[in-house]
Write a protein that holds these residues in place. Structure first.
Motif, mmCIF file in Angstrom:
data_model
loop_
_atom_site.group_PDB
_atom_site.id
_atom_site.type_symbol
_atom_site.label_atom_id
_atom_site.label_comp_id
_atom_site.label_asym_id
_atom_site.label_seq_id
_atom_site.Cartn_x
_atom_site.Cartn_y
_atom_site.Cartn_z
ATOM 1 N N HIS A 10 50.179 36.472 44.781
ATOM 2 C CA HIS A 10 50.585 35.121 45.169
ATOM 3 C C HIS A 10 49.626 34.102 44.555
ATOM 4 O O HIS A 10 48.419 34.215 44.735
ATOM 5 C CB HIS A 10 50.599 34.950 46.685
ATOM 6 C CG HIS A 10 51.153 33.612 47.090
ATOM 7 N ND1 HIS A 10 52.502 33.353 47.102
ATOM 8 C CD2 HIS A 10 50.533 32.462 47.452
ATOM 9 C CE1 HIS A 10 52.699 32.097 47.474
ATOM 10 N NE2 HIS A 10 51.515 31.543 47.690
ATOM 11 N N PRO A 11 50.177 33.137 43.827
ATOM 12 C CA PRO A 11 51.593 32.988 43.516
ATOM 13 C C PRO A 11 52.112 34.172 42.698
ATOM 14 O O PRO A 11 51.325 34.815 41.990
ATOM 15 C CB PRO A 11 51.643 31.687 42.717
ATOM 16 C CG PRO A 11 50.267 31.512 42.171
ATOM 17 C CD PRO A 11 49.342 32.099 43.165
ATOM 18 N N PRO A 12 53.418 34.454 42.771
ATOM 19 C CA PRO A 12 53.961 35.653 42.130
ATOM 20 C C PRO A 12 54.137 35.489 40.619
ATOM 21 O O PRO A 12 55.221 35.640 40.069
ATOM 22 C CB PRO A 12 55.303 35.840 42.840
ATOM 23 C CG PRO A 12 55.702 34.461 43.240
ATOM 24 C CD PRO A 12 54.430 33.745 43.577
ATOM 25 N N LEU A 13 53.030 35.209 39.964
ATOM 26 C CA LEU A 13 53.022 34.858 38.541
ATOM 27 C C LEU A 13 51.781 35.474 37.914
ATOM 28 O O LEU A 13 50.663 35.329 38.444
ATOM 29 C CB LEU A 13 53.015 33.336 38.408
ATOM 30 C CG LEU A 13 53.241 32.690 37.045
ATOM 31 C CD1 LEU A 13 54.555 33.132 36.424
ATOM 32 C CD2 LEU A 13 53.224 31.161 37.202
ATOM 33 N N LEU A 14 51.957 36.155 36.790
ATOM 34 C CA LEU A 14 50.846 36.839 36.143
ATOM 35 C C LEU A 14 51.149 37.006 34.661
ATOM 36 O O LEU A 14 52.261 36.721 34.214
ATOM 37 C CB LEU A 14 50.597 38.205 36.778
ATOM 38 C CG LEU A 14 51.670 39.296 36.576
ATOM 39 C CD1 LEU A 14 51.062 40.688 36.825
ATOM 40 C CD2 LEU A 14 52.872 39.102 37.503
ATOM 41 N N ASN A 15 50.162 37.446 33.915
ATOM 42 C CA ASN A 15 50.379 37.783 32.511
ATOM 43 C C ASN A 15 50.801 39.238 32.398
ATOM 44 O O ASN A 15 50.464 40.074 33.237
ATOM 45 C CB ASN A 15 49.114 37.557 31.689
ATOM 46 C CG ASN A 15 48.003 38.518 32.088
ATOM 47 O OD1 ASN A 15 47.481 38.446 33.209
ATOM 48 N ND2 ASN A 15 47.635 39.414 31.186
ATOM 49 N N SER A 16 51.544 39.541 31.363
ATOM 50 C CA SER A 16 51.823 40.932 31.038
ATOM 51 C C SER A 16 50.666 41.502 30.231
ATOM 52 O O SER A 16 49.775 40.778 29.777
ATOM 53 C CB SER A 16 53.128 41.032 30.245
ATOM 54 O OG SER A 16 53.006 40.336 29.004
ATOM 55 N N ALA A 17 50.671 42.825 30.037
ATOM 56 C CA ALA A 17 49.675 43.445 29.159
ATOM 57 C C ALA A 17 50.027 43.089 27.725
ATOM 58 O O ALA A 17 51.079 43.472 27.223
ATOM 59 C CB ALA A 17 49.688 44.961 29.359
ATOM 60 N N ASN A 18 49.158 42.338 27.060
ATOM 61 C CA ASN A 18 49.483 41.845 25.721
ATOM 62 C C ASN A 18 48.210 41.488 24.962
ATOM 63 O O ASN A 18 47.112 41.540 25.535
ATOM 64 C CB ASN A 18 50.440 40.648 25.825
ATOM 65 C CG ASN A 18 49.850 39.494 26.612
ATOM 66 O OD1 ASN A 18 48.758 39.022 26.306
ATOM 67 N ND2 ASN A 18 50.558 39.031 27.638
#
Length: 344
Positions: A10-18
């Protein structure tokens, strides 16, 4: 028996593995961003990947015209798709565990309760390798989880399309079961400090019903194989890049590929978004259909670059939404842009 622990973002937002989650500086910026609820490391092997910048490359491009700049700073607003032929991080897993230790700091014992205080922002450590390798990765992450303030989770990446002679295991039911069983055993045997670290798998884009059925069968089998009423995985990250894609530098001779070598690689960004949405919807329906997998959360990844894309992912069943290509194009500011357009 209780289901495995959930992940809390939370917030339900993140980076992907990249590639934009490779260095200590990358991860610090993502962790310090107030609009991310979690940070995912670039996928790591136990001993690192033999990265060669002359071979392993990425490019942003316009999916309508194939116009492509030379990098993030030269990418135009329409160049909202990406292509890469990269593998995994050149840094070994232990380097990322050291980064997390530095960023999160040591766990602090609260005297009045005798418990270790945890920060709320989750680190998802993305790993890959053989089944035995990823089991060892889990053990090392779980060991670190006792000592740092941030909660940890493990993402087992079974979906990179760019490794020669190593097709993504998540396209093969038998291979997928071997990975699920290996990590489940490692988690069950991990009793040191009694830290239950949630783990999940990262899947490739599926394009027909048989592939989803294969995944569902493997997840249900993992519950049976471990004598449990629940699949031992806590989440599925969907989806990785779509392999066998090609961007050309020109429509007319002499025609050359935008990337090195054959130029073939994995596509992501806006062009992948409809397929990613379909995968998240199908996965959520699949997981809800079996009592062994209803607890499994879905992290939706693929082509999200604004609040509208975020909302679409949430509306088809994503518990949290990952961002990759847009992070490479815009930097961590993209998370604030998305959050500003969303009502939590």
């Amino acid at each position: 028996m209780e289901p495995p622990p959930p992940i809390h973002i939370h917030p339900p937002l993140l980076n992907s593995a990249n590639p934009w989650a490779t260095t200590l500086e990358d991860l610090k910026a993502l962790f310090e961003c107030g609009s991310t609820g979690a940070v995912t490391t670039r996928t790591a092997l136990l001993d690192g990947f033999a990265h060669d910048p002359a071979v392993h490359q990425y490019a942003f491009f316009d999916p309508s015209t194939h116009a492509s700049g030379s990098g993030p700073l030269s990418a135009g607003p329409a160049e909202n798709a990406s292509l890469n032929n990269m593998g995994y991080s050149p840094l070994p897993l232990d380097a990322y565990l050291g980064f997390i230790r530095e960023i999160a700091g040591p766990a602090v014992v609260m005297e009045e309760e005798g418990k270790k205080e945890k920060k709320k922002k989750l680190f998802i450590v993305s790993v890959t390798g053989s089944p035995d390798d990823v089991a060892e990765c889990y053990v090392r992450v779980a060991r670190l989880a006792r000592d740092v303030r941030a909660p940890l989770a493990v993402e087992v990446n079974l979906s990179c399309p760019n490794i020669a002679d190593a097709p993504p295991p998540a396209y093969d039911g038998d291979a997928l079961e071997r990975y699920l069983d290996a990590v489940a055993r490692a988690a069950a045997e991990n009793t040191a400090g009694a830290v239950r670290v949630p783990w999940g798998i990262k899947t490739p884009p599926y394009t027909h019903a048989g592939q989803f059925a294969m995944l569902g069968a493997a997840l249900v089998h993992s519950a049976t194989a471990n004598a449990s009423a629940h699949c031992p995985a806590s989440f599925v990250t969907a989806t990785n890049t779509l392999g066998s894609c090609l961007v050309l530098s020109s429509s007319y001779p002499p025609v050359t590929a935008r990337l090195a070598g054959t130029g073939v690689g994995g596509m992501a960004g806006a062009a992948l978004h409809p397929l990613a949405l379909g995968n998240v919807r199908a996965l959520r329906d699949l997981l809800d259909a079996a009592p062994q997998t209803r607890h499994v959360q879905v992290i939706g990844v693929g082509g999200v670059e604004d609040a509208e894309g975020f909302c679409r992912m949430k509306n088809v069943g994503a518990a949290a939404v990952g961002v990759g290509t847009a992070l490479g194009r815009k930097g961590v500011e993209v998370f604030g842009e998305i959050e500003a357009g969303v009502l939590w």
